[in-house]
Design a protein around this motif. Structure first.
Motif, PDB file in Angstrom:
ATOM      1  N   VAL A  98       0.838  -1.206   0.000  1.00  0.00           N
ATOM      2  CA  VAL A  98       0.000   0.000   0.000  1.00  0.00           C
ATOM      3  C   VAL A  98       0.865   1.245   0.000  1.00  0.00           C
ATOM      4  O   VAL A  98       0.590   2.212  -0.726  1.00  0.00           O
ATOM      5  CB  VAL A  98      -0.958  -0.018   1.207  1.00  0.00           C
ATOM      6  N   LEU A  99       1.918   1.256   0.816  1.00  0.00           N
ATOM      7  CA  LEU A  99       2.773   2.443   0.876  1.00  0.00           C
ATOM      8  C   LEU A  99       3.539   2.646  -0.424  1.00  0.00           C
ATOM      9  O   LEU A  99       3.704   3.786  -0.873  1.00  0.00           O
ATOM     10  CB  LEU A  99       3.730   2.339   2.060  1.00  0.00           C
ATOM     11  N   HIS A 101       2.477   1.748  -3.372  1.00  0.00           N
ATOM     12  CA  HIS A 101       1.473   2.235  -4.320  1.00  0.00           C
ATOM     13  C   HIS A 101       1.186   3.716  -4.075  1.00  0.00           C
ATOM     14  O   HIS A 101       1.002   4.485  -5.020  1.00  0.00           O
ATOM     15  CB  HIS A 101       0.193   1.415  -4.185  1.00  0.00           C
ATOM     16  N   HIS A 102       1.166   4.121  -2.815  1.00  0.00           N
ATOM     17  CA  HIS A 102       0.899   5.514  -2.477  1.00  0.00           C
ATOM     18  C   HIS A 102       2.071   6.415  -2.881  1.00  0.00           C
ATOM     19  O   HIS A 102       1.875   7.508  -3.412  1.00  0.00           O
ATOM     20  CB  HIS A 102       0.643   5.647  -0.975  1.00  0.00           C
ATOM     21  N   VAL A 103       3.298   5.955  -2.647  1.00  0.00           N
ATOM     22  CA  VAL A 103       4.474   6.771  -2.967  1.00  0.00           C
ATOM     23  C   VAL A 103       4.690   6.833  -4.467  1.00  0.00           C
ATOM     24  O   VAL A 103       5.049   7.888  -5.015  1.00  0.00           O
ATOM     25  CB  VAL A 103       5.722   6.204  -2.245  1.00  0.00           C
ATOM     26  N   GLN A 105       2.555   6.702  -6.873  1.00  0.00           N
ATOM     27  CA  GLN A 105       1.394   7.141  -7.639  1.00  0.00           C
ATOM     28  C   GLN A 105       1.824   8.268  -8.577  1.00  0.00           C
ATOM     29  O   GLN A 105       2.478   9.232  -8.160  1.00  0.00           O
ATOM     30  CB  GLN A 105       0.307   7.624  -6.697  1.00  0.00           C
TER      31      GLN A 105
END
Length: 115
Positions: A98-99, A101-103, A105
């Motif tokens: 998740v992290l 994917h968040h970073v 993006q």
């Protein structure tokens, strides 16, 4: 202490369910018309009567039965820690995904105005 969860019996859960449902009903009726709002008083009084009956007339005896010494053995000790390690690894892996994917993006450029 058979029939207990977290050290409390079923009566505590019945009282909690009663009061949660009464409070939810009171919140729902607070948005009702004028006469329906006053039914909140009767609902609260009914819940107080039910609570007092449940508290004043307990079903269990005052004196507990003599307890026989029971030796508790945890047979699933190793399996529980293997399961805990597996769930921790899955949680940390999911958090990592998740992290990332968040970073990672993409940030798209805003279009320029062309006249």
């Amino acid at each position: 202490m058979a029939g207990t969860v977290l050290g409390v019996g079923a009566g505590v859960f019945i009282l909690a369910l009663l009061w949660v449902s009464v409070l939810l009903l009171c919140v729902l009726l607070s948005r009702a018309s004028r006469m329906a709002r006053f039914s909140v008083i009767f609902i609260l009084l009914g819940a107080l009567i039910i609570t007092s009956v449940l508290l004043l007339f307990p079903r269990a005896s005052e004196f507990p039965a003599p307890e026989v010494e029971v030796k508790i053995v945890d047979a699933f000790f190793i399996g529980r820690y293997v399961l805990l390690a597996f769930l921790s690894a899955v949680f940390l892996g999911g958090l990592f995904l998740v992290l990332t994917h968040h970073v990672l993006q993409p940030i798209y450029a805003k279009p320029l105005r062309s006249y």
